[in-house]
Design an enzyme around this catalytic site. Structure first.
Site, mmCIF file in Angstrom:
data_model
loop_
_atom_site.group_PDB
_atom_site.id
_atom_site.type_symbol
_atom_site.label_atom_id
_atom_site.label_comp_id
_atom_site.label_asym_id
_atom_site.label_seq_id
_atom_site.Cartn_x
_atom_site.Cartn_y
_atom_site.Cartn_z
ATOM 1 N NE ARG A 237 -2.741 -1.625 3.175
ATOM 2 C CZ ARG A 237 -3.170 -1.486 4.430
ATOM 3 N NH1 ARG A 237 -3.994 -0.515 4.754
ATOM 4 N NH2 ARG A 237 -2.769 -2.333 5.362
ATOM 5 N N GLY B 89 2.376 -15.644 8.123
ATOM 6 C CA GLY B 89 1.778 -15.103 9.339
ATOM 7 C C GLY B 89 2.835 -14.672 10.358
ATOM 8 C CB THR B 90 2.559 -12.319 13.246
ATOM 9 O OG1 THR B 90 1.302 -12.869 13.673
ATOM 10 C CG2 THR B 90 2.280 -11.022 12.518
ATOM 11 C CE1 TYR C 1 28.989 26.017 -1.822
ATOM 12 C CE2 TYR C 1 30.718 26.421 -3.429
ATOM 13 C CZ TYR C 1 30.056 25.557 -2.576
ATOM 14 O OH TYR C 1 30.458 24.256 -2.462
ATOM 15 C CG ASN D 19 33.256 41.575 6.469
ATOM 16 O OD1 ASN D 19 32.356 41.700 7.300
ATOM 17 N ND2 ASN D 19 33.090 41.854 5.201
ATOM 18 C CG ASN E 110 34.027 24.220 -4.232
ATOM 19 O OD1 ASN E 110 33.350 24.759 -5.099
ATOM 20 N ND2 ASN E 110 33.545 23.309 -3.413
ATOM 21 N NE ARG F 24 39.027 46.624 -8.995
ATOM 22 C CZ ARG F 24 38.770 47.064 -7.779
ATOM 23 N NH1 ARG F 24 38.050 46.333 -6.956
ATOM 24 N NH2 ARG F 24 39.233 48.222 -7.381
HETATM 25 C C1 UD1 Z 1 -1.370 -7.778 13.737
HETATM 26 C C2 UD1 Z 1 -1.939 -8.582 14.885
HETATM 27 C C3 UD1 Z 1 -3.202 -7.901 15.383
HETATM 28 C C4 UD1 Z 1 -2.885 -6.473 15.804
HETATM 29 C C5 UD1 Z 1 -2.199 -5.703 14.670
HETATM 30 C C6 UD1 Z 1 -1.691 -4.398 15.187
HETATM 31 C C7 UD1 Z 1 -1.376 -10.919 14.449
HETATM 32 C C8 UD1 Z 1 -1.898 -12.233 13.972
HETATM 33 N N1 UD1 Z 1 -2.243 -9.908 14.425
HETATM 34 O O1 UD1 Z 1 -2.336 -7.813 12.693
HETATM 35 O O2 UD1 Z 1 -3.729 -8.598 16.479
HETATM 36 O O3 UD1 Z 1 -4.052 -5.801 16.199
HETATM 37 O O4 UD1 Z 1 -1.076 -6.458 14.176
HETATM 38 O O5 UD1 Z 1 -1.235 -3.607 14.132
HETATM 39 O O6 UD1 Z 1 -0.248 -10.830 14.863
HETATM 40 N N2 UD1 Z 1 4.799 -9.894 9.104
HETATM 41 C C9 UD1 Z 1 5.860 -10.625 8.639
HETATM 42 N N3 UD1 Z 1 5.638 -11.850 8.110
HETATM 43 C C10 UD1 Z 1 4.395 -12.397 8.011
HETATM 44 C C11 UD1 Z 1 3.303 -11.636 8.469
HETATM 45 C C12 UD1 Z 1 3.525 -10.400 9.034
HETATM 46 O O7 UD1 Z 1 7.006 -10.174 8.728
HETATM 47 O O8 UD1 Z 1 4.291 -13.524 7.514
HETATM 48 C C13 UD1 Z 1 5.036 -8.576 9.708
HETATM 49 C C14 UD1 Z 1 4.420 -7.453 8.890
HETATM 50 O O9 UD1 Z 1 5.332 -6.951 7.956
HETATM 51 C C15 UD1 Z 1 4.070 -6.427 9.947
HETATM 52 C C16 UD1 Z 1 3.763 -7.276 11.166
HETATM 53 O O10 UD1 Z 1 4.384 -8.527 10.955
HETATM 54 O O11 UD1 Z 1 5.152 -5.590 10.251
HETATM 55 C C17 UD1 Z 1 2.267 -7.436 11.406
HETATM 56 O O12 UD1 Z 1 1.684 -8.128 10.329
HETATM 57 P P1 UD1 Z 1 0.311 -7.712 9.692
HETATM 58 O O13 UD1 Z 1 -0.016 -8.651 8.613
HETATM 59 O O14 UD1 Z 1 0.295 -6.253 9.384
HETATM 60 O O15 UD1 Z 1 -0.670 -8.009 10.916
HETATM 61 P P2 UD1 Z 1 -2.077 -7.399 11.160
HETATM 62 O O16 UD1 Z 1 -3.068 -8.134 10.353
HETATM 63 O O17 UD1 Z 1 -2.057 -5.934 11.057
#
Ligand code: UD1
Ligand code: CA
Length: 457
Positions: A26, A91-92, A360, A371, A380, A434
């Protein structure tokens, strides 16, 4: 934050894991999201610096594949940090587990931070860790959301955190909850791997959620806890509007901090700082001044309106601007004066020296009390190399002179205005370079007569 919290926390070792593998689609940018800057430092750089302040004893950063640029930034800000690559974004929890090798030696505490949440303060990390010292297994960082849409919701019972439910998986009732997950978490070190390894991906997104470790920890009989912060601190950046909002918040903090330390900002909302701007007591900054990286202003100096400074040091009592541009290596001496439409780069300006207008100075040194007249230019650069100009103490450079470097103007010497100086001028000498002026008496009378006669024809 009580002192006892801080001291309890500071005796514990801590592994910090920063998630920075996001694509940041985004942002619509060729640059990865975490490298976008606020207050002249990347968002990732802010998070890493804050973690160091918060007492992280080791750091792991999880980045996306083929992200040498992110790896380079990590090394720049936090040389001892280890870098792990998350190949697929599952996922996180999966992201955290990409740092499995680091998690094998976690220390007492593990904290998880996001690379796109640059406003987090070090005290907040300490607050997040302190329940671990008191026996909690997992601590989650919550905030009261103005609009909770999209955030994970805290499912609580009294002060107990039972679970974190992601928006997509939440029921209507759960979606009414406004206490939301800020994303930061702290986990007891020895439990981090066992908890994370139990996370499954049976949810709406089919992802491994870090947030699931709350329920897992409780099912194993462990205690969980909540730490609450302001919504501002957990402000995450996903697009350019949120980046601008983060900039606004961090600038406000920097302005407040400057004023609290004894700096006068006449119109604080018009002054822009870098994360590393250093201002001494009784410095005055007039409206509309921009500080790039690496600026130090000592006590009592004044920066007049519409000046732009980067990589510069301004000694006490000096005056800069209005409309001055100081570039890297500009060293302005005590009580020196830099006036309007003056650009200075890689130049030492001695105590009390004056460069008042339209000049400059590049790759030069100017002695005390010299001065420099209006319109002076140090030449330069010849298209290949850069050359130095040395101007001695108390020298006087007449207006509109070109000093062709390499060149030295001696102490107390004069340069006649309009000169192009190509040879050194000794101490106390006058250098003139000059065309000599000639006078033709009565010339104008003859000229007019001829011109009028020609017009009558
Ligand atoms: C996450 C939380 C959510 C919280 C929100 C706050 C989880 C499952 N959810 O959701 O509860 O309210 O943040 O902003 O943790 N990332 C990776 N690899 C991955 C997935 C994510 O590095 O596979 C990184 C992303 O770049 C980001 C962060 O982890 O910096 C959070 O991931 P994002 O997908 O934005 O989580 P949200 O859905 O916002
Ligand atoms: Ca997010």
């Amino acid at each position: 934050m009580t002192l006892s919290h801080t001291s309890q926390v500071s005796s514990r070792s801590c592994l910090a894991i920063v998630l920075a593998a996001g694509e940041g689609t985004r942002m619509k940018s060729a640059k990865p999201k975490v490298l976008h800057q606020v207050a002249n430092r990347s968002m990732l750089g802010h998070v890493l610096a804050t973690l160091t302040q918060a007492g992280a004893t080791s750091t792991a950063v999880v980045i996306g594949p083929d992200r040498d640029d992110v790896a380079k930034e990590v090394q720049k800000v936090s040389a001892q940090a280890r870098i792990f690559v998350q190949t697929d974004r599952l996922g996180t929890a999966h992201a955290v587990l990409s740092a499995r090798e680091a998690l094998a030696q976690p220390g007492d505490d593990v904290i998880i931070a996001f690379g796109d949440t640059p406003l987090i303060l070090s005290d907040t990390f300490i607050k997040l860790r302190s329940p671990l010292a008191e026996g909690a297994a997992v601590v989650a960082m919550g905030f009261e959301a103005k609009d909770p849409t999209g955030y994970g919701r805290f499912i609580t019972s009294g002060n107990e955190l039972l679970a974190i439910r992601e928006h997509r998986d939440a029921s209507e009732d759960e979606r009414a909850i406004t206490l939301c997950n800020g994303g930061l978490m702290a986990i007891r070190g020895d439990l981090a791997l066992p908890l994370l390894d139990r996370v499954q991906n049976k949810n709406a997104k089919g992802e491994y959620y870090l947030t699931d470790i709350v329920e897992i920890a409780r099912s194993l009989g462990h205690r969980t806890a909540i730490a609450v912060v302001s919504e501002e601190e957990v402000h995450g950046v996903n697009d350019r509007a949120q980046l601008a909002a983060a900039e606004r918040m961090i600038q406000n903090r920097l302005r407040q901090a400057a004023m609290a330390s004894g700096v006068t900002l006449i119109a604080p909302e018009t002054v822009f700082f870098s994360h590393d701007t250093r201002l001494g007591q009784d410095v005055v900054v007039e409206p509309h001044v921009v500080f790039g990286p690496g600026v130090v202003v000592e006590e009592g100096a004044i920066i007049h309106s519409f000046s732009h400074l980067e990589g510069a040091r301004i000694a006490s009592g000096a005056g800069v601007g209005p409309f001055a541009r100081l570039r890297p290596g500009a060293m302005i001496g005590p009580k020196a004066k830099v006036g309007n439409f003056v650009e200075i780069k890689n130049t030492d300006l001695g105590a009390g020296a004056k460069v008042s207008h339209l000049t400059y100075l590049g790759d030069a040194s100017v002695g005390a009390e010299a001065n420099i007249g209006a319109g002076t230019i140090t030449c330069n650069y010849d298209g290949f190399g850069k050359y130095r100009t040395e101007i001695g103490e108390g020298a006087f450079i007449g207006s509109n002179s070109s000093l062709v470097a390499p060149i030295a103007i001696g102490k107390g010497a004069f340069v006649g205005s309009g000169s192009v100086i190509t040879d050194n001028v000794p101490d106390n000498a006058l250098g003139l370079g000059r065309g000599r002026q000639t006078i033709k008496e009565g010339w104008a009378i003859g000229f007019r007569e001829k011109a009028q006669a020609a017009n009558k024809k």
